[in-house]
Design a protein around this motif. Structure first.
Motif, PDB file in Angstrom:
ATOM      1  N   LEU A  62      -1.067   3.868  -0.462  1.00  0.00           N
ATOM      2  CA  LEU A  62      -0.734   4.698   0.679  1.00  0.00           C
ATOM      3  C   LEU A  62      -0.118   3.349   1.906  1.00  0.00           C
ATOM      4  O   LEU A  62       0.830   4.046   2.818  1.00  0.00           O
ATOM      5  CB  LEU A  62      -1.164   5.814   0.845  1.00  0.00           C
ATOM      6  CG  LEU A  62      -0.558   7.486   1.749  1.00  0.00           C
ATOM      7  CD1 LEU A  62       0.856   7.202   0.986  1.00  0.00           C
ATOM      8  CD2 LEU A  62      -1.507   8.398   2.307  1.00  0.00           C
ATOM      9  N   ASN A  63      -1.430   2.865   2.500  1.00  0.00           N
ATOM     10  CA  ASN A  63      -1.055   2.105   3.418  1.00  0.00           C
ATOM     11  C   ASN A  63      -0.389   1.074   3.005  1.00  0.00           C
ATOM     12  O   ASN A  63       0.508   0.511   4.159  1.00  0.00           O
ATOM     13  CB  ASN A  63      -2.901   1.383   4.099  1.00  0.00           C
ATOM     14  CG  ASN A  63      -4.267   2.341   3.839  1.00  0.00           C
ATOM     15  OD1 ASN A  63      -3.566   3.675   4.870  1.00  0.00           O
ATOM     16  ND2 ASN A  63      -5.085   2.358   3.861  1.00  0.00           N
ATOM     17  N   PHE A  64      -0.483   0.836   1.522  1.00  0.00           N
ATOM     18  CA  PHE A  64       0.602  -0.156   1.872  1.00  0.00           C
ATOM     19  C   PHE A  64       2.308  -0.188   1.832  1.00  0.00           C
ATOM     20  O   PHE A  64       2.950  -0.474   2.915  1.00  0.00           O
ATOM     21  CB  PHE A  64       0.580  -0.775   0.216  1.00  0.00           C
ATOM     22  CG  PHE A  64       1.720  -1.990  -0.530  1.00  0.00           C
ATOM     23  CD1 PHE A  64       1.545  -3.399   0.367  1.00  0.00           C
ATOM     24  CD2 PHE A  64       2.550  -1.347  -0.695  1.00  0.00           C
ATOM     25  CE1 PHE A  64       2.217  -4.200  -0.707  1.00  0.00           C
ATOM     26  CE2 PHE A  64       3.709  -2.353  -1.439  1.00  0.00           C
ATOM     27  CZ  PHE A  64       3.531  -4.100  -1.460  1.00  0.00           C
ATOM     28  N   LEU A  65       2.227   1.252   1.744  1.00  0.00           N
ATOM     29  CA  LEU A  65       3.192   1.689   2.001  1.00  0.00           C
ATOM     30  C   LEU A  65       3.700   1.837   3.074  1.00  0.00           C
ATOM     31  O   LEU A  65       5.057   1.948   4.109  1.00  0.00           O
ATOM     32  CB  LEU A  65       3.677   2.728   1.043  1.00  0.00           C
ATOM     33  CG  LEU A  65       4.067   3.383  -0.398  1.00  0.00           C
ATOM     34  CD1 LEU A  65       4.082   4.882  -0.818  1.00  0.00           C
ATOM     35  CD2 LEU A  65       5.455   2.831  -0.855  1.00  0.00           C
ATOM     36  N   ALA A  66       2.621   2.565   4.413  1.00  0.00           N
ATOM     37  CA  ALA A  66       3.008   2.614   5.721  1.00  0.00           C
ATOM     38  C   ALA A  66       3.341   1.070   6.348  1.00  0.00           C
ATOM     39  O   ALA A  66       3.830   1.504   7.124  1.00  0.00           O
ATOM     40  CB  ALA A  66       1.571   3.414   5.797  1.00  0.00           C
TER      41      ALA A  66
END
Length: 267
Positions: A62-66
């Motif tokens: 999720l952090n990678f997507l952000a």
């Protein structure tokens, strides 16, 4: 006098922005969960605090997507903590929804076709028995057709206790009898296994699946595989009889030594 500056207009504007941010969060969360489910990966990490080096697959993804999407990153930064849809309970709700939709798709795809459910267990790395469930329909249907033809031609006989369904099972690490049983089942089901692999090779869901089926076809139809299959059937047949004899509660040491000697001679 100034409708755009009225309190209702300001609230409506904030509501639309909050709704858009919520949709962005929900879409990102669902995308991450679908990715992890498709690849059979764990969600949680050992340490999911904010400054953890590795927060687990779900939060890290999720952090990678952000980090690579400005819209998602902006929505995360302006949202309060309880609106980021990261809670474990929310993850479970979405997984349950995905499981429900997957079940519906499987049922619709099967329709009125025959199918069987195989429940088996195998040990994981922690030496705990884990239950695995897989759906088998093509293999059972193929074997049933061959059994009917063999009955009609007189190759096999019918009767009570005969022609029971045979299924491929996972061999257990420390139980040699299960290896012997798996080999016998594979030999018995070999034509049906080939038929199913040929079907997957032609009509598999994706190129990776079709490539694996093609590779397996080449391997199991090779002389080396067939030779080793029958060689191990003979060897494990001897050791399986010895194992069964030694496991009898009334077995004494003299008979046990005699059985070992006979088995060594047969080998």
């Amino acid at each position: 006098m100034k409708p755009k500056q009225h309190i209702s207009a300001a609230i409506e504007k904030q509501y639309e922005q909050a709704k858009n941010n919520y949709q962005i969060h929900l879409t990102a969360t669902i995308d991450c969960i679908i990715f992890l489910l498709r690849h059979g990966l764990a969600f949680c990490g050992n340490d999911e605090i904010y400054d953890s080096v590795n927060q687990g697959n779900f939060l890290e993804l999720l952090n990678f997507l952000a980090q690579h999407n400005e819209e998602i990153d902006r929505a995360f930064k302006i949202a309060r903590g309880n609106l980021k849809l990261r809670a474990f309970s929310i993850q479970k709700d979405i997984v349950r929804a995905a499981a429900s939709e997957t079940t519906k798709a499987i049922v619709n795809d099967l329709g009125d076709e025959l199918f069987a459910v195989l429940v088996d267990e195998a040990r994981d790395i922690s030496i705990k028995e884990q239950m695995s469930v897989c759906l088998r329909d093509m293999l059972r249907d193929s074997q049933m057709t061959k059994t009917i033809k063999a009955l009609q031609s007189g190759e096999i006989s019918s009767g009570c206790g005969l022609n029971q369904e045979i299924a491929l099972k996972r061999a257990r690490d420390t139980r040699w009898g299960s290896h012997y049983g798996t080999i016998l089942r594979l030999i018995s089901l070999f034509p049906s296994v080939v038929n199913v692999l040929e079907y997957v090779e032609e009509d598999g869901n994706n190129s990776e699946q079709r490539a694996k089926a093609c590779h397996l076809l080449n391997v199991i139809q090779s002389f080396e595989f067939i030779f080793n299959l029958h060689l191990m059937k003979n060897i494990l047949g001897v050791t399986n009889e010895l194992s069964q004899a030694l496991q009898k509660n009334d077995q004494d040491i003299v008979n046990a030594i005699a059985f070992v000697k006979v088995s060594k001679q047969r080998l």
